[in-house]
Design an enzyme around this catalytic site. Structure first.
Site, PDB file in Angstrom:
ATOM      1  N   LYS A 112      -4.967   2.854 -15.580  1.00 51.01           N
ATOM      2  CA  LYS A 112      -3.518   2.783 -15.804  1.00 51.01           C
ATOM      3  C   LYS A 112      -3.173   2.903 -17.280  1.00 51.01           C
ATOM      4  O   LYS A 112      -2.173   3.526 -17.641  1.00 51.01           O
ATOM      5  CB  LYS A 112      -2.950   1.464 -15.256  1.00 51.01           C
ATOM      6  CG  LYS A 112      -2.825   1.460 -13.742  1.00 51.01           C
ATOM      7  CD  LYS A 112      -2.036   0.251 -13.260  1.00 51.01           C
ATOM      8  CE  LYS A 112      -2.025   0.183 -11.742  1.00 51.01           C
ATOM      9  NZ  LYS A 112      -1.412  -1.071 -11.251  1.00 51.01           N
ATOM     10  N   LYS A 195      -7.163   8.352  -3.618  1.00 51.30           N
ATOM     11  CA  LYS A 195      -6.601   7.389  -2.663  1.00 51.30           C
ATOM     12  C   LYS A 195      -5.100   7.624  -2.518  1.00 51.30           C
ATOM     13  O   LYS A 195      -4.440   8.081  -3.457  1.00 51.30           O
ATOM     14  CB  LYS A 195      -6.904   5.957  -3.103  1.00 51.30           C
ATOM     15  CG  LYS A 195      -6.003   5.433  -4.191  1.00 51.30           C
ATOM     16  CD  LYS A 195      -6.134   3.916  -4.376  1.00 51.30           C
ATOM     17  CE  LYS A 195      -5.252   3.533  -5.569  1.00 51.30           C
ATOM     18  NZ  LYS A 195      -5.355   2.165  -5.991  1.00 51.30           N
ATOM     19  N   LYS A 198       1.390   5.627  -4.581  1.00 46.80           N
ATOM     20  CA  LYS A 198       2.768   6.065  -4.771  1.00 46.80           C
ATOM     21  C   LYS A 198       2.878   7.255  -5.726  1.00 46.80           C
ATOM     22  O   LYS A 198       3.904   7.922  -5.758  1.00 46.80           O
ATOM     23  CB  LYS A 198       3.604   4.908  -5.314  1.00 46.80           C
ATOM     24  CG  LYS A 198       3.780   3.788  -4.319  1.00 46.80           C
ATOM     25  CD  LYS A 198       3.775   2.431  -5.004  1.00 46.80           C
ATOM     26  CE  LYS A 198       2.933   1.413  -4.267  1.00 46.80           C
ATOM     27  NZ  LYS A 198       2.511   0.295  -5.090  1.00 46.80           N
TER      28      LYS A 198
HETATM   29  P1  TYM Z   1      -0.994  -3.164  -4.099  1.00 46.27           P
HETATM   30  O1  TYM Z   1       0.402  -3.693  -4.041  1.00 46.27           O
HETATM   31  O2  TYM Z   1      -1.267  -1.976  -4.937  1.00 46.27           O
HETATM   32  O3  TYM Z   1      -1.474  -2.796  -2.634  1.00 46.27           O
HETATM   33  C1  TYM Z   1      -1.405  -3.710  -1.557  1.00 46.27           C
HETATM   34  C2  TYM Z   1      -2.670  -3.603  -0.708  1.00 46.27           C
HETATM   35  O4  TYM Z   1      -2.840  -2.267  -0.205  1.00 46.27           O
HETATM   36  C3  TYM Z   1      -4.164  -1.823  -0.450  1.00 46.27           C
HETATM   37  N1  TYM Z   1      -4.164  -0.362  -0.626  1.00 46.27           N
HETATM   38  C4  TYM Z   1      -4.934   0.501   0.053  1.00 46.27           C
HETATM   39  N2  TYM Z   1      -5.870   0.318   1.012  1.00 46.27           N
HETATM   40  C5  TYM Z   1      -6.472   1.403   1.523  1.00 46.27           C
HETATM   41  N3  TYM Z   1      -6.184   2.659   1.132  1.00 46.27           N
HETATM   42  C6  TYM Z   1      -5.259   2.904   0.175  1.00 46.27           C
HETATM   43  N4  TYM Z   1      -4.992   4.150  -0.192  1.00 46.27           N
HETATM   44  C7  TYM Z   1      -4.586   1.799  -0.412  1.00 46.27           C
HETATM   45  N5  TYM Z   1      -3.636   1.676  -1.373  1.00 46.27           N
HETATM   46  C8  TYM Z   1      -3.379   0.351  -1.495  1.00 46.27           C
HETATM   47  C9  TYM Z   1      -4.591  -2.570  -1.706  1.00 46.27           C
HETATM   48  O5  TYM Z   1      -5.996  -2.647  -1.811  1.00 46.27           O
HETATM   49  C10 TYM Z   1      -3.944  -3.920  -1.507  1.00 46.27           C
HETATM   50  O6  TYM Z   1      -4.767  -4.764  -0.725  1.00 46.27           O
HETATM   51  N6  TYM Z   1      -3.405  -6.276  -7.176  1.00 46.27           N
HETATM   52  C11 TYM Z   1      -2.851  -6.148  -5.828  1.00 46.27           C
HETATM   53  C12 TYM Z   1      -1.792  -7.172  -5.501  1.00 46.27           C
HETATM   54  C13 TYM Z   1      -2.212  -8.600  -5.627  1.00 46.27           C
HETATM   55  C14 TYM Z   1      -3.147  -9.298  -4.809  1.00 46.27           C
HETATM   56  C15 TYM Z   1      -3.151 -10.640  -5.304  1.00 46.27           C
HETATM   57  C16 TYM Z   1      -3.966  -8.932  -3.762  1.00 46.27           C
HETATM   58  C17 TYM Z   1      -1.715  -9.501  -6.521  1.00 46.27           C
HETATM   59  N7  TYM Z   1      -2.283 -10.724  -6.305  1.00 46.27           N
HETATM   60  C18 TYM Z   1      -3.970 -11.606  -4.718  1.00 46.27           C
HETATM   61  C19 TYM Z   1      -4.792  -9.906  -3.191  1.00 46.27           C
HETATM   62  C20 TYM Z   1      -4.800 -11.221  -3.677  1.00 46.27           C
HETATM   63  C21 TYM Z   1      -2.223  -4.770  -5.721  1.00 46.27           C
HETATM   64  O7  TYM Z   1      -1.852  -4.170  -6.689  1.00 46.27           O
HETATM   65  O8  TYM Z   1      -2.009  -4.354  -4.453  1.00 46.27           O
END
Ligand code: TYM
Length: 330
Positions: A112, A195, A198
């Protein structure tokens, strides 16, 4: 009951199919066996610039989508991260336990930050994974349902828990990442090497978009020049991705699908998968609208969720503050 915590960022107008199949589907089923805490992580969202009104709207929209997918607020705590001040408070303590180099090795941060000029990369983006560790450790979570891209952040969380425990005495449960086998990484339909996220809107199936648009995106998904419908991630990433999505949404195994599509063309697979997606998102979108039509009720659910969350998070934070040597205020 063992505990679960997970979070999702309110940074888009819709969750996408990767979010759902990689994580949110597990959030729903894990409610059967775990005591669950699910958070819309607005503190994480502001690590990059957000429009304030849009952030507020997307936070409610995220909560509505989680409810529509089957998060049950009577069983699980569904809450907004900024409603629970312990997250930011524990994060500070953990930041003081995290090495600068250790944080610098996080690949999501490297990716990022590489895309922006140094002065546009916030310190918050750098400490982002430490806040994530705080989210998890506050609830003594045993399992954390996430997609593959969060594996390294979970490893950091485990290291921080162990470091704190060995320095100050056992305070945190060391959590396990719960990553699905077949849908840990859903790929972009236009670029099956990347992957689904967005950043490339054409290859992303958004749960809130017009389902006709989703069907169209599936019809124009990038595949390969062969004709055989076979699961082979190495040589046929596009077709394999479509099969993985199809299988996850219908419960049919990949082998079953390969047999069903024997001798048929890519167009057939795409058309059928389009129908499967339309069938899934149509009732979902109706339910989301229902929740959004009653914002007072939605806010009440989130208020209740935050109260449930604070009962647990406040107890953990008290213990942590005591262990690190802070005077208890009287
Ligand atoms: P975020 O908001 O980017 O995404 C939410 C969840 O979706 C999963 N994900 C995917 N899984 C499979 N294939 C994909 N293409 C794909 N894109 C997104 C992500 O792995 C995620 O589980 N850092 C985290 C948010 C967070 C969090 C936490 C997660 C903050 N605190 C505590 C777990 C525990 C994030 O940016 O997810």
């Amino acid at each position: 009951r063992p505990r679960v915590l997970s979070g999702i960022q309110p940074t888009a107008d819709s969750f996408h199919l990767g979010n759902y199949l990689g994580a949110l589907r597990e959030w729903v089923t894990m409610q059967e066996q775990y005591e669950c805490f699910y958070s819309v992580v607005d503190l994480h969202a502001i690590t990059v610039e957000q429009d304030p009104e849009q952030l507020r709207e997307r936070t409610r929209l995220s909560a509505a989508q989680l409810l529509a997918l089957g998060i049950d607020p009577d069983r699980s705590a569904l809450f907004v991260q900024s409603h629970v001040p312990e997250h930011a408070q524990l994060s500070w303590v953990l930041e003081c336990l995290t090495g600068f180099g250790e944080a610098g090795r996080m690949t999501q941060f490297k990716d990022k930050s590489a895309r922006q000029e140094a002065d546009h990369v916030s310190v918050g983006l750098f400490t982002y994974p430490v806040l994530q560790a705080a989210d998890i450790l506050l609830y003594q979570a045993d399992a954390v349902p996430v997609g593959e891209d969060q594996r390294q952040h979970l490893e950091l969380t485990r290291n921080l828990a162990q470091r704190f425990n060995s320095r100050y005495g056992k305070s945190f449960t060391v959590p396990e990442a719960h990553i699905p086998k077949d849908t840990a990484k859903i790929y972009d339909l236009q670029d099956p090497g990347a992957k689904m996220s967005k950043s490339v809107p054409s290859g992303v199936i958004e749960l809130m978009e017009d389902p006709k648009r989703s069907a169209k995106k599936i019809r124009s998904a990038v595949t390969d020049t062969e004709r055989e419908i076979r699961y082979d991630v190495e040589n046929k990433p596009g077709i394999s991705n479509l099969l993985a999505i199809y299988s996850a949404l219908t419960g049919k195994s990949i082998a079953e699908l390969e047999t069903a599509f024997e001798g048929r063309g890519y167009g057939d697979l795409k058309k059928e998968l389009g129908e499967v997606v339309v069938e899934f998102v149509t009732p979902f979108q109706q339910q989301v609208r229902g929740y959004l039509d009653d914002p007072a009720q939605l806010d009440k659910i989130l208020h209740r969720g935050a109260e449930k969350a604070r009962e647990v998070s406040a107890a953990t934070l008290r213990d942590v503050f005591d262990k690190v040597g802070f005077v208890v205020p009287r």
